[in-house]
Scaffold this motif. Structure first.
Motif, PDB file in Angstrom:
ATOM      1  N   GLN A 101      24.754  39.803  22.828  1.00  0.00           N
ATOM      2  CA  GLN A 101      23.385  39.886  23.324  1.00  0.00           C
ATOM      3  C   GLN A 101      22.776  38.488  23.379  1.00  0.00           C
ATOM      4  N   GLY A 102      22.994  37.737  22.326  1.00  0.00           N
ATOM      5  CA  GLY A 102      22.453  36.385  22.235  1.00  0.00           C
ATOM      6  C   GLY A 102      23.012  35.468  23.297  1.00  0.00           C
ATOM      7  N   VAL A 103      24.315  35.526  23.490  1.00  0.00           N
ATOM      8  CA  VAL A 103      24.936  34.609  24.442  1.00  0.00           C
ATOM      9  C   VAL A 103      24.514  34.965  25.869  1.00  0.00           C
ATOM     10  N   CYS A 104      24.355  36.242  26.153  1.00  0.00           N
ATOM     11  CA  CYS A 104      23.912  36.659  27.490  1.00  0.00           C
ATOM     12  C   CYS A 104      22.446  36.318  27.723  1.00  0.00           C
ATOM     13  N   ARG A 105      21.633  36.437  26.706  1.00  0.00           N
ATOM     14  CA  ARG A 105      20.224  36.042  26.835  1.00  0.00           C
ATOM     15  C   ARG A 105      20.117  34.545  27.133  1.00  0.00           C
ATOM     16  N   GLU A 106      20.865  33.742  26.370  1.00  0.00           N
ATOM     17  CA  GLU A 106      20.839  32.293  26.599  1.00  0.00           C
ATOM     18  C   GLU A 106      21.346  31.948  27.999  1.00  0.00           C
ATOM     19  N   LEU A 107      22.386  32.630  28.420  1.00  0.00           N
ATOM     20  CA  LEU A 107      22.935  32.405  29.760  1.00  0.00           C
ATOM     21  C   LEU A 107      21.849  32.680  30.801  1.00  0.00           C
ATOM     22  N   PHE A 108      21.119  33.737  30.596  1.00  0.00           N
ATOM     23  CA  PHE A 108      20.038  34.068  31.527  1.00  0.00           C
ATOM     24  C   PHE A 108      18.926  33.027  31.478  1.00  0.00           C
TER      25      PHE A 108
END
Ligand code: GTP
Ligand code: MN
Ligand code: MN
Ligand code: MN
Ligand code: MN
Ligand code: MN
Length: 224
Positions: A101-108
């Motif tokens: 979740q964290g890595v996808c949020r940062e990617l976004f």
């Protein structure tokens, strides 16, 4: 021993910090801070090269995306996993879920896309020295050539002020043995990004071990 820490921006992949697997849940629970970054890559069907063929041993077929960070260093999109901040996850699946979740949020936040992606885990690392309390997780995600092409300057400046540029990695060495990847490796890199890059290039077989080793050695020589 402290020398292996993240203070040196140019580390050799054959002198790694301590790499661990995120399935070591006890170790994961001990880390105070987690950060996760993603290497986005794509593979063209044919080697498409805008460069001068006759000056390159092998034209580039794989594209790897890196970003120029606000401080002028190169890194991958990603960041601190706020979802795990000062929290001890109750179970391993929950931990993995929050990491993703964290890595996808940062990617976004940094690239303007990535919410629906599920990057694949590569490894974690627990650096010594300055970033001792930080567990650095690393993921990869393959884009189609057209998705890679569609990544635009607009998508990053509208979402994040942490990024000042985008770059592909020159995955070749030119005939002088210096330009191309060796020269690129003389840049400054955030955290252990350069190790993540080189290890991924080797793991995926994007370049041969000999070529990576040579490029690293030349980069070291230039920096000295
Ligand atoms: P803020 O939102 O401004 O707090 O930044 P962020 O959440 O995007 O975090 P950032 O990506 O700047 O960095 C998190 C930590 O990872 C810092 O300790 C960086 O030094 C380190 N870091 C940054 N980029 C990379 C990278 O590409 N690879 C590795 N291994 N570490 C990185
Ligand atoms: Mn030209
Ligand atoms: Mn960020
Ligand atoms: Mn970041
Ligand atoms: Mn952040
Ligand atoms: Mn931020």
């Amino acid at each position: 021993e402290e020398e292996t820490s993240s203070t040196s921006a140019h580390k050799c992949p054959w002198m790694p910090t301590s790499y661990v697997d995120c399935t070591d849940f006890e170790l994961m629970k001990k880390a105070k801070i987690h950060a996760a970054h993603v290497l986005l890559w794509s593979r063209d069907e044919k080697p498409v090269s805008p460069y001068h063929y006759d000056d390159i041993e092998l034209p580039m077929q794989t594209k790897i995306l890196m970003q120029v960070r606000f401080d002028g260093s190169f890194g991958f999109p990603g960041g601190f996993v706020d979802e795990l901040e000062s929290k001890v996850p109750s179970s391993f699946p929950k931990f993995l879920e929050l990491l993703q979740q964290g890595v996808c949020r940062e990617l976004f936040e940094e690239m303007g896309f990535g919410r629906d992606t599920s990057p694949s885990y590569v490894y974690s690392c627990h650096p010594a020295g300055r970033e001792k309390d930080v567990m650095l997780h690393f993921f990869m995600f393959q884009l189609t050539p057209s998705q890679m092409k569609a990544i635009s300057w607009g998508s990053i400046i509208s979402t994040s002020d942490e990024v000042v540029g985008l770059s592909l990695v020159p995955l070749y060495t030119m005939k002088d043995g210096i330009r191309g990847l060796p020269t690129f490796l003389t840049n400054s890199f955030a955290g252990n990004a350069v190790e993540q890059l080189l290890r991924c290039i080797l793991k995926q077989g994007f370049l041969s071990e000999v070529e990576v080793r040579k490029a690293t050695e030349v980069a070291f020589k230039i920096l000295k």
